[in-house]
Write a protein that holds these residues in place. Structure first.
Motif, short mmCIF file in Angstrom:
data_model
loop_
_atom_site.label_atom_id
_atom_site.label_comp_id
_atom_site.label_asym_id
_atom_site.label_seq_id
_atom_site.Cartn_x
_atom_site.Cartn_y
_atom_site.Cartn_z
N ASN A 229 -9.34 -6.76 -9.76
CA ASN A 229 -8.91 -6.67 -8.67
C ASN A 229 -8.42 -8.02 -7.97
O ASN A 229 -8.88 -8.27 -6.89
N SER B 170 -11.16 6.07 -8.13
CA SER B 170 -11.77 4.96 -7.38
C SER B 170 -11.91 5.50 -5.96
O SER B 170 -10.90 6.16 -5.67
N GLN C 86 -6.15 3.77 -1.43
CA GLN C 86 -7.51 3.76 -1.11
C GLN C 86 -7.97 5.35 -1.65
O GLN C 86 -7.19 6.11 -1.29
N GLY C 87 -8.99 5.40 -2.19
CA GLY C 87 -9.62 6.74 -2.72
C GLY C 87 -9.04 7.13 -3.94
O GLY C 87 -7.95 6.73 -4.41
N GLY D 124 -12.72 3.52 -3.57
CA GLY D 124 -12.20 2.46 -2.58
C GLY D 124 -10.64 1.68 -3.05
O GLY D 124 -10.03 2.28 -3.37
N VAL D 125 -10.26 0.65 -2.51
CA VAL D 125 -9.20 0.09 -2.54
C VAL D 125 -8.76 -0.42 -3.94
O VAL D 125 -9.83 -1.34 -4.55
N THR D 126 -7.90 0.05 -4.53
CA THR D 126 -7.78 -0.40 -6.15
C THR D 126 -6.41 -0.82 -6.25
O THR D 126 -5.64 -0.17 -5.56
N SER E 255 0.64 -1.21 0.02
CA SER E 255 0.10 -0.10 0.01
C SER E 255 0.85 1.18 -0.06
O SER E 255 1.69 1.35 0.71
N ASP F 102 -1.23 -0.48 -4.10
CA ASP F 102 -2.46 -0.25 -4.15
C ASP F 102 -2.84 0.88 -3.07
O ASP F 102 -1.82 1.06 -2.29
#
Length: 365
Positions: A176, A206, A148-149, A208-210, A121, A146
């Motif tokens: 994903n 995105s 988030q957001g 969410g988590v991508t 992340s 990855d």
């Protein structure tokens, strides 16, 4: 049973399409090797009936699945649901086995194979992966990451070995599954010639988590190459914080005008230049259809990362009003960053621009 040799598995996607298993020949085996520790990604899809996927280590290096080969991972989804394996493996030889499960006499399928380095992340800190290498036999490195957001995803491929060329590509993990496969969407690329820096500054959308994949790919005809690669994420309203030489202007000894564009897939452009003794410059950004800003930067510690104390001047006028930096006359190496303004709400339009470096001589050092 048939065995297909895939060779060294690298960050280049290998697709084995339209293979068939039958009642008389119920398994196919794909043999491959890794040169170093990576994540193995296997993706079995587009099956006409149920088939399953197994990963073995080829301990005796004979290319056959036998009693000496340990089963590392398996995927046995029902029906024509895709099967996938994501496995962290060390260097060595491996076997991917496709096994006919359904009683249907003949089953066709596609199998994608790849390997990557797992970055994990992205947080607020820059992540650097230095001293990477690609060659004719191992032509691409793939990095999985990855976050988030909606953010700006920034990468800088730099310090490419002299005389070599490595390019940069960004993909979204569309399904994903953490595996680089034929379903993943190509988003953008940076393909500066020679050993010039390649930068990607991409606005993600995105919430969410991508997962994303960044691929460093040896340019065809180039030799074995080494390189460094940096990754970062920044808020939508914040400029890119990675510094590369996209446009080298050299030592300014006259006026220079350049045109460019910034957009969702290329949020910033960077111009490198030098000023000698008795020289100065006025910089003007205009010709815009939407808002863009400029920052003048000096990389004091040469780490290719922009710290707050390295921003010497900036101009952030709103809308299409020209941005100007006047009467700059320090001596040394500098970078001008053209950054598209993003208010983080709604659609932010792309814009063309013109940037002018108005050189002048001074009477002092």
């Amino acid at each position: 049973m048939s065995t297909t040799s895939v060779g060294v598995l690298s960050g280049t996607l290998v697709s084995q399409d339209n293979f068939t298993v039958t009642s008389s020949d119920p398994t196919d085996v794909f043999r491959f090797s890794l040169n170093q520790t990576r994540q193995i990604g296997l993706f079995l899809h587009d099956m006409t009936a149920d088939a399953d996927l197994y990963l073995y280590r080829d301990n005796n290096n004979n290319g056959l699945v036998d009693s000496s080969d340990p089963l590392l991972r398996q995927s046995t989804a029902l029906g024509t649901t895709t099967d996938s394996i994501d496995y962290s493996a060390t260097s060595g030889n491996y076997l991917a086995q496709v096994w006919r499960y359904s009683s249907v006499p003949s089953i066709t399928y596609d199998l994608d194979l790849s390997s990557n380095f797992d970055i994990g992340s992205l947080g607020s800190s820059v992540i650097s992966r230095d001293n990477n290498s690609v060659s004719a036999s191992d032509p691409a490195d793939l990095f999985e990451l990855d976050f988030q957001g909606a953010r700006n995803l920034n990468t800088n491929l730099h310090n490419i070995s002299s005389g070599d060329d490595v390019d940069l590509y960004l993909y979204r993990d569309s399904n994903n599954n953490g595996i680089f496969d034929s379903n993943d969407a190509a988003l953008t690329s940076a393909t500066v010639g020679g050993n010039g820096d390649d930068l990607i500054n991409y606005r993600t959308s995105s919430g969410g988590v991508t997962n994303y994949f960044v691929q460093a790919r040896r340019y065809s005809g180039s030799g074995s190459a080494t390189y460094n690669l940096d990754f970062s994420q920044t808020e939508l309203t914040a400029p890119n914080n990675l510094l590369g030489v996209e446009n080298q202007l050299g030592n300014l000894n006259g006026d220079i005008t350049r045109s460019g564009a910034v957009s969702n897939s290329d949020m910033a452009d960077i111009y490198a230049f030098q000023l000698s003794n008795y020289e100065g410059v006025n910089i003007r950004l205009d010709g815009m259809s939407a808002d863009a800003d400029i920052r003048l930067i000096r990389d004091f510690n040469n780490d290719r990362i922009i710290q707050s104390n390295e921003i010497l001047r900036s101009s952030t006028n709103g809308g299409t009003i020209a941005d100007v930096i006047s009467n700059f006359n320090d001596t040394g190496s500098f970078y001008l960053q053209v950054d598209r303004y993003d208010n983080a709400t709604g659609t932010v339009p792309a814009t063309n621009y013109r940037v002018t470096f108005d050189h002048y001589n001074t009477t002092f050092v």
